[in-house]
Write a protein that holds these residues in place. Structure first.
Motif, short mmCIF file in Angstrom:
data_model
loop_
_atom_site.label_atom_id
_atom_site.label_comp_id
_atom_site.label_asym_id
_atom_site.label_seq_id
_atom_site.Cartn_x
_atom_site.Cartn_y
_atom_site.Cartn_z
N LEU A 48 40.38 25.54 41.64
CA LEU A 48 40.61 26.80 42.35
C LEU A 48 41.86 26.71 43.22
O LEU A 48 42.02 25.79 44.01
N THR A 49 42.74 27.69 43.08
CA THR A 49 43.90 27.79 43.97
C THR A 49 43.58 28.69 45.15
O THR A 49 44.32 28.71 46.13
N VAL A 50 42.49 29.43 45.04
CA VAL A 50 41.97 30.24 46.14
C VAL A 50 40.59 29.68 46.46
O VAL A 50 39.68 29.75 45.62
N PRO A 51 40.38 29.09 47.62
CA PRO A 51 39.10 28.44 47.93
C PRO A 51 37.91 29.37 47.75
O PRO A 51 37.99 30.57 48.03
N ALA A 52 36.82 28.81 47.26
CA ALA A 52 35.59 29.57 47.09
C ALA A 52 35.04 29.99 48.45
O ALA A 52 35.20 29.29 49.45
N THR A 53 34.40 31.13 48.48
CA THR A 53 33.83 31.68 49.71
C THR A 53 32.31 31.70 49.63
O THR A 53 31.72 31.44 48.56
N THR A 54 31.68 32.04 50.73
CA THR A 54 30.23 32.19 50.74
C THR A 54 29.80 33.27 49.76
O THR A 54 28.78 33.14 49.07
N ARG A 55 30.58 34.32 49.68
CA ARG A 55 30.29 35.39 48.72
C ARG A 55 30.35 34.87 47.29
O ARG A 55 29.52 35.23 46.45
N ASP A 56 31.32 34.03 46.99
CA ASP A 56 31.43 33.43 45.66
C ASP A 56 30.20 32.57 45.36
O ASP A 56 29.67 32.57 44.24
N LEU A 57 29.74 31.83 46.36
CA LEU A 57 28.58 30.96 46.18
C LEU A 57 27.32 31.77 45.88
O LEU A 57 26.53 31.42 45.00
N ILE A 58 27.16 32.88 46.58
CA ILE A 58 26.02 33.76 46.33
C ILE A 58 26.08 34.32 44.91
O ILE A 58 25.08 34.36 44.19
N ALA A 59 27.27 34.75 44.50
CA ALA A 59 27.45 35.29 43.15
C ALA A 59 27.19 34.20 42.10
O ALA A 59 26.60 34.47 41.04
N ALA A 60 27.63 32.99 42.39
CA ALA A 60 27.43 31.88 41.44
C ALA A 60 25.96 31.58 41.26
O ALA A 60 25.49 31.36 40.13
N LYS A 61 25.20 31.58 42.33
CA LYS A 61 23.77 31.29 42.23
C LYS A 61 23.02 32.41 41.52
O LYS A 61 22.05 32.15 40.80
N ALA A 62 23.48 33.65 41.71
CA ALA A 62 22.86 34.77 41.00
C ALA A 62 23.11 34.64 39.49
O ALA A 62 22.20 34.86 38.68
N LEU A 63 24.33 34.27 39.12
CA LEU A 63 24.65 34.08 37.70
C LEU A 63 23.89 32.89 37.14
O LEU A 63 23.36 32.95 36.03
N ARG A 64 23.83 31.82 37.91
CA ARG A 64 23.11 30.63 37.47
C ARG A 64 21.65 30.95 37.15
O ARG A 64 21.12 30.55 36.12
N GLN A 65 21.00 31.71 38.02
CA GLN A 65 19.60 32.07 37.80
C GLN A 65 19.46 32.96 36.57
O GLN A 65 18.51 32.82 35.79
#
Length: 211
Positions: free
Chosen positions: A63-80
């Motif tokens: 990532l050239t743009v650091p991940a955010t808390t919002r990205d982490l929430i979206a990632a966990k939603a996709l993961r599930q």
């Protein structure tokens, strides 16, 4: 830049580790943690953890743009959603509507774009954002569910192992998450069962004489 090999080392919170190849990057991602009883396996605690996972091969999305808390929430939603969709497919159940919507929502974002370097190699074109990498994972899951390997999505044959994978082998005979783990456990149980059966079966020396 993305390579072809998949698979990651999974760690048991009770101790021990083993290499598990889910056969697709999106399915590898589905095994980075979870909700409820699977929360003990969580590896994505902070946005930086997400960035670290995405940067590893085979995805190689640094990532050239650091991940955010919002990205982490979206990632966990996709993961599930990937987890739920894979298990539904493996059990020959209809895909839940909420799961389909979550995967489509992630896939709608712009994906990673390849770029050619002056050295003749490939890399992901900057800026590289978490949403782009998640889009790539979601699109891979869509291709998997709608493609010829959809019938090869399976859950480990062990009674107490929920790991799911796509069997891309030519014979299509894969049953276990890993031979190192559940495959060997099954072999050991089968061996003990045969030994127990042999120990409890009457031998010739115990056979009563004929009249």
């Amino acid at each position: 830049m993305r390579a072809t090999a998949t698979g990651r080392v999974l760690h048991d919170p009770k101790g021990g580790s083993f290499r598990f190849d889910a056969g697709a990057v999106c399915l590898d991602f589905a095994h980075t943690g979870g909700e409820g009883r699977y929360a003990v396996f969580e590896t994505l605690h902070e946005p930086a953890d997400l960035g670290g996972w995405l940067a590893q091969p085979p995805l190689g999305a640094v990532l050239t743009v650091p991940a955010t808390t919002r990205d982490l929430i979206a990632a966990k939603a996709l993961r599930q959603a990937i987890w739920d969709a894979a298990h539904a497919q493996a059990a020959h159940r209809p895909l839940p509507a909420t799961t389909v919507a979550a995967i489509n929502r992630a896939a709608a974002a712009a994906p990673l774009a390849p770029a050619l370097t002056a050295a003749g190699t490939a890399e992901w074109a900057a800026p590289v954002r978490a949403a782009q990498a998640l889009s790539a994972l979601a699109r891979e899951m869509i291709e998997l569910l709608s493609g010829p390997l959809s019938a090869r999505i399976r859950e480990c044959a062990s009674d107490n192992c929920p790991l799911v994978f796509v069997d891309s082998s030519r014979p299509g005979a894969r049953r276990w998450c890993s031979m190192e783990r559940c495959g060997n456990r099954h072999k050991l149980r089968a061996l003990r069962a045969r030994r127990d059966a042999a120990a409890h079966s009457p031998g010739e020396e115990n056979t009563p004489p004929r009249p």
